[in-house]
Design a protein around this motif. Structure first.
Motif, short mmCIF file in Angstrom:
data_model
loop_
_atom_site.label_atom_id
_atom_site.label_comp_id
_atom_site.label_asym_id
_atom_site.label_seq_id
_atom_site.Cartn_x
_atom_site.Cartn_y
_atom_site.Cartn_z
N MET A 1 16.23 51.24 38.51
CA MET A 1 15.65 52.13 39.51
C MET A 1 16.73 52.61 40.47
SD MET A 1 13.64 49.36 41.89
CE MET A 1 13.15 48.34 40.50
N LYS A 2 16.66 53.87 40.85
CA LYS A 2 17.67 54.45 41.72
C LYS A 2 17.27 54.31 43.18
CE LYS A 2 19.81 57.71 38.53
NZ LYS A 2 20.23 59.10 38.30
N HIS A 3 18.29 54.14 44.01
CA HIS A 3 18.05 54.00 45.45
C HIS A 3 19.15 54.76 46.19
CE1 HIS A 3 17.07 52.24 49.31
NE2 HIS A 3 16.05 51.59 48.75
N ASP A 4 18.75 55.44 47.26
CA ASP A 4 19.71 56.22 48.06
C ASP A 4 20.64 55.30 48.85
OD1 ASP A 4 18.60 58.54 47.14
OD2 ASP A 4 17.36 58.89 48.92
N ILE A 5 21.88 55.74 49.00
CA ILE A 5 22.83 55.08 49.90
C ILE A 5 23.05 56.00 51.08
CG2 ILE A 5 25.17 54.16 50.18
CD1 ILE A 5 25.27 53.73 47.17
N ILE A 6 22.88 55.48 52.29
CA ILE A 6 23.09 56.31 53.48
C ILE A 6 24.15 55.66 54.36
CG2 ILE A 6 20.71 57.19 53.43
CD1 ILE A 6 20.02 55.23 55.65
N ASN A 7 24.62 56.41 55.35
CA ASN A 7 25.55 55.83 56.32
C ASN A 7 24.80 55.52 57.61
OD1 ASN A 7 25.26 58.30 57.63
ND2 ASN A 7 27.18 59.13 56.83
N LYS A 20 16.63 45.81 37.93
CA LYS A 20 15.19 45.56 37.85
C LYS A 20 14.86 44.07 37.78
CE LYS A 20 13.68 49.92 35.78
NZ LYS A 20 12.96 50.55 34.65
N SER A 21 15.77 43.28 37.25
CA SER A 21 15.51 41.84 37.14
C SER A 21 15.59 41.14 38.50
CB SER A 21 16.50 41.19 36.18
OG SER A 21 17.83 41.28 36.68
N ILE A 22 16.04 41.86 39.52
CA ILE A 22 16.13 41.31 40.87
C ILE A 22 15.16 41.98 41.83
CG2 ILE A 22 17.65 41.01 42.89
CD1 ILE A 22 19.99 40.79 40.96
N PHE A 23 15.06 43.30 41.73
CA PHE A 23 14.27 44.06 42.69
C PHE A 23 12.92 44.54 42.14
CE2 PHE A 23 18.64 44.38 44.16
CZ PHE A 23 18.50 44.20 45.52
N SER A 24 12.57 44.08 40.95
CA SER A 24 11.29 44.51 40.39
C SER A 24 10.63 43.39 39.59
CB SER A 24 11.50 45.74 39.50
OG SER A 24 10.26 46.28 39.09
N LEU A 113 12.97 39.96 47.63
CA LEU A 113 13.64 41.25 47.53
C LEU A 113 12.73 42.28 46.87
CD1 LEU A 113 17.21 40.06 46.49
CD2 LEU A 113 16.56 41.04 48.68
N SER A 114 11.97 41.84 45.88
CA SER A 114 11.04 42.75 45.19
C SER A 114 9.91 43.19 46.12
CB SER A 114 10.46 42.06 43.95
OG SER A 114 11.47 41.77 43.02
N VAL A 115 9.47 42.28 47.00
CA VAL A 115 8.44 42.63 47.99
C VAL A 115 8.94 43.75 48.89
CG1 VAL A 115 7.22 41.80 50.05
CG2 VAL A 115 7.28 40.39 48.00
N LYS A 116 10.18 43.61 49.38
CA LYS A 116 10.74 44.62 50.28
C LYS A 116 10.95 45.95 49.55
CE LYS A 116 10.83 42.36 54.05
NZ LYS A 116 9.91 42.76 55.13
N GLU A 117 11.35 45.89 48.30
CA GLU A 117 11.55 47.12 47.53
C GLU A 117 10.20 47.80 47.28
OE1 GLU A 117 12.83 50.30 45.34
OE2 GLU A 117 13.94 49.01 46.72
N LYS A 118 9.19 47.02 46.97
CA LYS A 118 7.85 47.57 46.73
C LYS A 118 7.30 48.23 47.99
CE LYS A 118 3.33 46.29 44.84
NZ LYS A 118 2.49 45.17 44.34
N LYS A 197 26.59 48.23 50.90
CA LYS A 197 26.86 48.49 49.48
C LYS A 197 27.64 47.33 48.85
CE LYS A 197 29.00 51.93 46.41
NZ LYS A 197 29.79 53.18 46.37
N ASP A 198 28.64 46.82 49.57
CA ASP A 198 29.44 45.70 49.06
C ASP A 198 28.60 44.43 48.95
OD1 ASP A 198 31.65 47.33 48.94
OD2 ASP A 198 32.47 46.69 50.87
N ALA A 199 27.71 44.23 49.93
CA ALA A 199 26.86 43.04 49.91
C ALA A 199 25.88 43.10 48.75
CB ALA A 199 26.10 42.92 51.23
N LEU A 200 25.41 44.29 48.41
CA LEU A 200 24.47 44.45 47.30
C LEU A 200 25.09 43.97 45.99
CD1 LEU A 200 21.72 45.47 46.31
CD2 LEU A 200 22.75 47.73 46.02
N ALA A 201 26.37 44.30 45.80
CA ALA A 201 27.07 43.84 44.59
C ALA A 201 27.15 42.32 44.56
CB ALA A 201 28.47 44.46 44.56
N GLU A 202 27.37 41.70 45.73
CA GLU A 202 27.43 40.24 45.81
C GLU A 202 26.06 39.61 45.54
OE1 GLU A 202 29.36 38.55 49.24
OE2 GLU A 202 30.70 40.27 49.43
N VAL A 203 25.01 40.26 46.05
CA VAL A 203 23.65 39.77 45.85
C VAL A 203 23.31 39.77 44.37
CG1 VAL A 203 21.20 40.28 46.21
CG2 VAL A 203 22.79 40.40 48.13
N GLU A 204 23.62 40.87 43.67
CA GLU A 204 23.31 40.98 42.24
C GLU A 204 24.12 39.96 41.43
OE1 GLU A 204 23.81 45.03 41.09
OE2 GLU A 204 21.88 45.64 41.94
#
Length: 208
Positions: A1-7, A20-24, A113-118, A197-204
């Motif tokens: 699933m795609k998600h926007d990156i903002i500043n 999807k195995s983490i956020f869905s 994390l899936s709850v927050k994404e939903k 963005k960097d933290a997301l890579a660490e989370v995955e």
């Protein structure tokens, strides 16, 4: 699933593909409850204590003779019904910690994390950094993002960058954690989840 990156100025700077195995994953309330209960139990110190009857300092001699005084039958003055006596069934030193399988703890994080994404409450920021320490400036940026309550997850690589951290210290309902400190209780406690963005890579990497 795609998600926007903002500043931090609320401008879109790109997109990213969420795993999807983490956020869905299916939302299991029983898993969330087990993990939150485990966390809160492990936070308890268990250092509250009262003195039992055997721990009270004093004589064990009979206070007065058994009969003839018109008073109650007393053994000694350390009884629990007298002032200064021991406490019956009071709290004692104990360890409240429990064990929870690592597999369940990891599933709990994925579920949270899936709850927050939903709920569409995840905000991915390209970089959590500002030029100078300024609570007023970061407060305005968060207001522009329409964020009043948020857990912010930053990359462990930025632990030496104190500017952003010190800028949010006095903000109500805003908390900053490194990836290693990310937990189910705090994710659910705050309304939004902001991840760099960097933290997301660490989370995955941590949860795959």
């Amino acid at each position: 699933m795609k998600h926007d990156i903002i500043n931090l100025d609320s401008k879109k700077v790109g997109t990213i593909e969420l795993n999807k195995s983490i956020f869905s994953v299916p939302i299991r309330k029983d898993i969330l409850k087990d993990v939150v209960d485990w966390q809160l139990a492990n936070r308890r110190q268990g250092t509250h204590k009262v003195k039992q009857r055997s721990e009270i300092t004093g004589t064990t001699a009979k206070a007065f003779k058994q009969k003839g005084t018109g008073r109650a039958r007393r053994g000694n003055l350390k009884t629990n019904i007298l002032r200064g006596g021991g406490v019956t069934h009071g709290p004692v030193l104990r360890d409240h910690k429990r064990k929870l399988p690592k597999k369940i703890r990891k599933l709990g994080l994925k579920t949270a994390l899936s709850v927050k994404e939903k709920e569409k409450k995840i905000i991915i920021i390209d970089k959590l950094s500002i030029n100078k320490i300024s609570t007023n400036e970061i407060s305005k940026k968060l207001e522009k993002l329409k964020v009043k309550s948020a857990l912010i997850i930053d990359s462990s690589a930025n632990k030496n960058d104190k500017t952003f951290k010190q800028s949010i210290l006095n903000l109500h309902n805003i908390n900053l954690l490194p990836v290693i400190g990310m937990n189910v209780y705090d994710i659910l406690k705050f309304n939004n989840l902001i991840i760099s963005k960097d933290a997301l890579a660490e989370v995955e990497k941590k949860l795959i």
